[in-house]
Scaffold this motif. Structure first.
Motif, PDB file in Angstrom:
ATOM      1  N   GLY A   4      44.080  39.948  34.402  1.00 36.98           N
ATOM      2  CA  GLY A   4      44.814  38.791  33.697  1.00 36.98           C
ATOM      3  C   GLY A   4      45.576  39.223  32.513  1.00 36.98           C
ATOM      4  N   ASN A   5      46.380  38.543  31.898  1.00 42.40           N
ATOM      5  CA  ASN A   5      47.295  39.020  30.814  1.00 42.40           C
ATOM      6  C   ASN A   5      46.254  39.273  29.689  1.00 42.40           C
ATOM      7  N   ASN A   6      45.364  38.758  29.471  1.00 44.00           N
ATOM      8  CA  ASN A   6      44.300  38.813  28.525  1.00 44.00           C
ATOM      9  C   ASN A   6      42.834  39.203  28.737  1.00 44.00           C
ATOM     10  N   LEU A   7      42.773  39.623  30.004  1.00 47.17           N
ATOM     11  CA  LEU A   7      41.611  40.058  30.674  1.00 47.17           C
ATOM     12  C   LEU A   7      41.359  41.198  31.455  1.00 47.17           C
ATOM     13  N   ILE A   8      40.466  42.022  30.952  1.00 51.94           N
ATOM     14  CA  ILE A   8      40.144  43.412  31.562  1.00 51.94           C
ATOM     15  C   ILE A   8      38.772  43.550  32.039  1.00 51.94           C
ATOM     16  N   ALA A   9      38.490  44.194  33.190  1.00 51.67           N
ATOM     17  CA  ALA A   9      37.225  44.233  33.909  1.00 51.67           C
ATOM     18  C   ALA A   9      36.947  45.892  33.887  1.00 51.67           C
ATOM     19  N   ALA A  10      35.726  46.148  33.326  1.00 56.64           N
ATOM     20  CA  ALA A  10      35.210  47.270  33.611  1.00 56.64           C
ATOM     21  C   ALA A  10      34.375  47.127  35.010  1.00 56.64           C
ATOM     22  N   ARG A  11      34.957  47.866  35.970  1.00 57.68           N
ATOM     23  CA  ARG A  11      34.221  47.504  37.351  1.00 57.68           C
ATOM     24  C   ARG A  11      33.518  48.835  37.574  1.00 57.68           C
ATOM     25  N   PHE A  12      32.248  48.838  37.627  1.00 54.30           N
ATOM     26  CA  PHE A  12      31.404  49.777  38.097  1.00 54.30           C
ATOM     27  C   PHE A  12      31.191  50.002  39.551  1.00 54.30           C
ATOM     28  N   ASP A  13      31.202  51.085  40.103  1.00 57.75           N
ATOM     29  CA  ASP A  13      30.215  51.043  41.560  1.00 57.75           C
ATOM     30  C   ASP A  13      28.787  50.873  41.544  1.00 57.75           C
ATOM     31  N   LEU A  14      28.426  51.538  40.474  1.00 52.04           N
ATOM     32  CA  LEU A  14      26.874  51.747  40.469  1.00 52.04           C
ATOM     33  C   LEU A  14      26.615  51.630  38.893  1.00 52.04           C
ATOM     34  N   MET A  15      26.702  50.613  38.041  1.00 48.14           N
ATOM     35  CA  MET A  15      26.351  50.754  36.592  1.00 48.14           C
ATOM     36  C   MET A  15      25.211  51.612  36.036  1.00 48.14           C
ATOM     37  N   LYS A  16      24.017  51.358  36.674  1.00 50.25           N
ATOM     38  CA  LYS A  16      22.723  51.728  36.044  1.00 50.25           C
ATOM     39  C   LYS A  16      22.927  53.287  36.349  1.00 50.25           C
ATOM     40  N   PHE A  17      23.871  53.976  36.984  1.00 49.51           N
ATOM     41  CA  PHE A  17      23.828  55.475  37.109  1.00 49.51           C
ATOM     42  C   PHE A  17      23.810  55.904  35.647  1.00 49.51           C
ATOM     43  N   VAL A  27      32.498  43.091  45.248  1.00 50.62           N
ATOM     44  CA  VAL A  27      31.569  43.166  43.949  1.00 50.62           C
ATOM     45  C   VAL A  27      30.374  42.348  44.468  1.00 50.62           C
ATOM     46  N   GLY A  28      29.228  42.514  43.565  1.00 44.97           N
ATOM     47  CA  GLY A  28      28.267  41.825  43.847  1.00 44.97           C
ATOM     48  C   GLY A  28      28.131  40.362  43.008  1.00 44.97           C
ATOM     49  N   PRO A  29      26.966  39.537  43.106  1.00 44.04           N
ATOM     50  CA  PRO A  29      26.927  38.205  42.357  1.00 44.04           C
ATOM     51  C   PRO A  29      26.894  38.203  40.966  1.00 44.04           C
ATOM     52  N   SER A  30      26.345  39.195  40.307  1.00 43.29           N
ATOM     53  CA  SER A  30      26.338  39.409  38.970  1.00 43.29           C
ATOM     54  C   SER A  30      27.683  39.608  38.411  1.00 43.29           C
ATOM     55  N   SER A  31      28.658  40.302  39.169  1.00 44.09           N
ATOM     56  CA  SER A  31      29.869  40.543  38.888  1.00 44.09           C
ATOM     57  C   SER A  31      30.743  39.176  38.742  1.00 44.09           C
ATOM     58  N   GLY A  32      30.274  38.240  40.119  1.00 47.52           N
ATOM     59  CA  GLY A  32      30.990  37.095  40.261  1.00 47.52           C
ATOM     60  C   GLY A  32      30.487  36.140  39.079  1.00 47.52           C
ATOM     61  N   ALA A  33      29.238  36.419  38.671  1.00 51.90           N
ATOM     62  CA  ALA A  33      29.018  35.352  37.206  1.00 51.90           C
ATOM     63  C   ALA A  33      29.733  35.801  36.180  1.00 51.90           C
ATOM     64  N   ALA A  34      29.771  37.070  35.757  1.00 55.51           N
ATOM     65  CA  ALA A  34      30.290  37.652  34.554  1.00 55.51           C
ATOM     66  C   ALA A  34      31.920  37.184  34.745  1.00 55.51           C
ATOM     67  N   LEU A  35      32.565  37.479  35.854  1.00 60.44           N
ATOM     68  CA  LEU A  35      33.678  37.136  35.868  1.00 60.44           C
ATOM     69  C   LEU A  35      34.291  35.448  35.849  1.00 60.44           C
ATOM     70  N   ALA A  36      33.464  34.617  36.317  1.00 59.08           N
ATOM     71  CA  ALA A  36      33.604  33.344  36.167  1.00 59.08           C
ATOM     72  C   ALA A  36      33.630  32.888  34.670  1.00 59.08           C
ATOM     73  N   VAL A  37      32.731  33.351  33.948  1.00 58.65           N
ATOM     74  CA  VAL A  37      32.685  33.250  32.491  1.00 58.65           C
ATOM     75  C   VAL A  37      33.727  33.986  31.754  1.00 58.65           C
ATOM     76  N   ALA A  38      34.047  34.894  32.164  1.00 61.54           N
ATOM     77  CA  ALA A  38      35.177  35.730  31.700  1.00 61.54           C
ATOM     78  C   ALA A  38      36.503  35.136  31.738  1.00 61.54           C
ATOM     79  N   GLU A  39      36.794  34.662  32.753  1.00 65.93           N
ATOM     80  CA  GLU A  39      38.051  33.698  33.187  1.00 65.93           C
ATOM     81  C   GLU A  39      38.184  32.523  32.555  1.00 65.93           C
ATOM     82  N   GLN A  48      43.800  36.091  22.742  1.00 70.44           N
ATOM     83  CA  GLN A  48      42.497  37.118  22.593  1.00 70.44           C
ATOM     84  C   GLN A  48      41.890  37.735  23.770  1.00 70.44           C
ATOM     85  N   ASN A  49      41.898  38.853  23.571  1.00 76.55           N
ATOM     86  CA  ASN A  49      41.380  40.076  24.891  1.00 76.55           C
ATOM     87  C   ASN A  49      40.040  39.900  25.001  1.00 76.55           C
ATOM     88  N   VAL A  50      39.684  39.716  26.357  1.00 77.29           N
ATOM     89  CA  VAL A  50      38.328  39.600  26.781  1.00 77.29           C
ATOM     90  C   VAL A  50      37.950  40.671  27.951  1.00 77.29           C
TER      91      VAL A  50
END
Length: 364
Positions: free
Chosen positions: A25-38, A266-278, A287-289
């Protein structure tokens, strides 16, 4: 050395250690991991090998059913280490990947007689296994401070891409990623807003939801990739501005919406974070999120992306869950999307000012 001339394992490690930054989005950036816990798994194992807590050919033992388990499996295969995992119920594809990479699995299926649920039952078994294997190394992802510290390069990369980040949104499991990244970003912007996202059956922030949807209640362990039934030592409560509890159906809806719009799985955790971030990005377009999307959706092909599984929850999934409802007490967390202003307080300070009963024995 160019990318093609790197050793094969180095290319794999580089590819999994850093997320892809995507403008959603104009003010929304996502750090998209394939495997964050790596990221923390590598940092913890590298430090243990360097400090001789773990020796070449050694034995690693950990409790995980998800991305940390998979990360350890990949790394132990590359590093020629033995790995034993204590897991909860896992999907067939996850179990196949873990065992194909050489991990030995001990699965805990029930948790009714154990305070703290299945995660505590798994930790109890892990303690016994660790004691029975002299010289074995336990990464202790839930309490190891190296978990949070490992995310510094991710935060520094984010600041190169967007030097002014006003808010960060991330789901909370062990607590390492959100608070590890936030602590670095906060040095650049002390007024950074840190928004934690939890599962409404989780006790991490002291909530005990009395009324939750059937889907939230019955799929918690099945698709668990956030939240917890026990305290998490890497949760930095004093960095947290607010907490959102997002119902599972909302997570699934957002995951499907993202795939339909972008093709990203993406998985459900990403869906949860994205819903709140949007939601946060829309509240103030100036403001940048930054949203943290922790995992790829491949481990959920038997659930979130399976028409048969989805049909079981059709009534929940066609419901419009809307935006968050502000609550004044942790006792008010319920089946909908709830928002609580934590206010950078310690857990004890929140507990003292909130009449909600705490989970038995909970004292982070």
């Amino acid at each position: 050395m160019n990318e093609l001339s790197k050793p094969f394992s180095a290319n794999i490690i580089d590819g999994l250690s850093m997320p892809q930054f995507v403008q959603l989005g104009n003010n929304l950036i996502a750090a998209r991991f394939d495997l964050m816990k790596f990221t923390p798994a590598k940092y913890i194992l590298d430090t243990a090998l360097q400090d001789c807590q773990l020796r070449a050919g050694g034995h690693v033992i950990e409790s995980s059913s998800g991305t940390f388990a998979l990360a350890l499996s990949i790394l132990c295969s590359l590093y020629d280490l033995r790995l034993t995992l204590v897991t909860g119920p896992t999907s067939e594809i996850v179990r196949w990947r873990l065992e194909n990479l050489g991990a030995v699995l001990h699965t805990v299926h029930a948790s009714k007689n154990c305070e703290g649920g299945i995660q505590q039952a798994r930790l109890n078994l892990l303690t016994d296994l660790h004691s029975s294997v002299p010289g074995s190394f336990w990464p202790q992802q839930y309490t190891n401070p190296l978990n949070s510290l490992s995310y510094r390069p991710v935060a520094e990369r984010a600041l190169v891409i967007q030097p002014k980040i006003n808010a960060i949104v991330g789901t909370v499991g062990s607590g390492g990623s959100l608070f590890g990244i936030a602590s670095v970003l906060k040095r650049r912007n002390p007024s950074l807003e840190v928004i934690a996202v939890d599962h409404n059956r989780s006790v991490i922030f002291g909530a005990q939801a009395k009324r939750i949807s059937k889907m939230c209640r019955e799929t918690f362990e099945q698709i668990l990739a956030m939240g917890a039934g026990i305290p998490m030592g890497n949760v930095n409560f004093e960095l947290c501005d607010e907490v959102h509890w997002v119902p599972v159906p909302k997570m699934v809806q957002k995951v499907h919406d993202l795939h339909q719009r972008t093709g990203m799985l993406v998985g459900p955790s990403s869906g949860a974070a994205l819903a709140v971030a949007e939601w946060r990005a829309a509240r103030d377009p100036s403001q940048n999120v930054l949203a943290i999307l922790p995992d790829h959706g491949v481990r959920y092909v038997e659930t979130l992306f399976n028409p048969g599984w989805l049909n079981n929850w059709n009534k929940d999934l066609i419901r419009q869950w809307g935006g968050p409802r502000d609550i004044a007490s942790l006792e008010d967390v319920s089946e909908g999307w709830c928002r609580f202003k934590w206010g950078r307080r310690t857990y004890r300070d929140v507990a003292r000012s909130d009449p909600a009963p705490r989970p038995a024995g909970y004292d982070p």
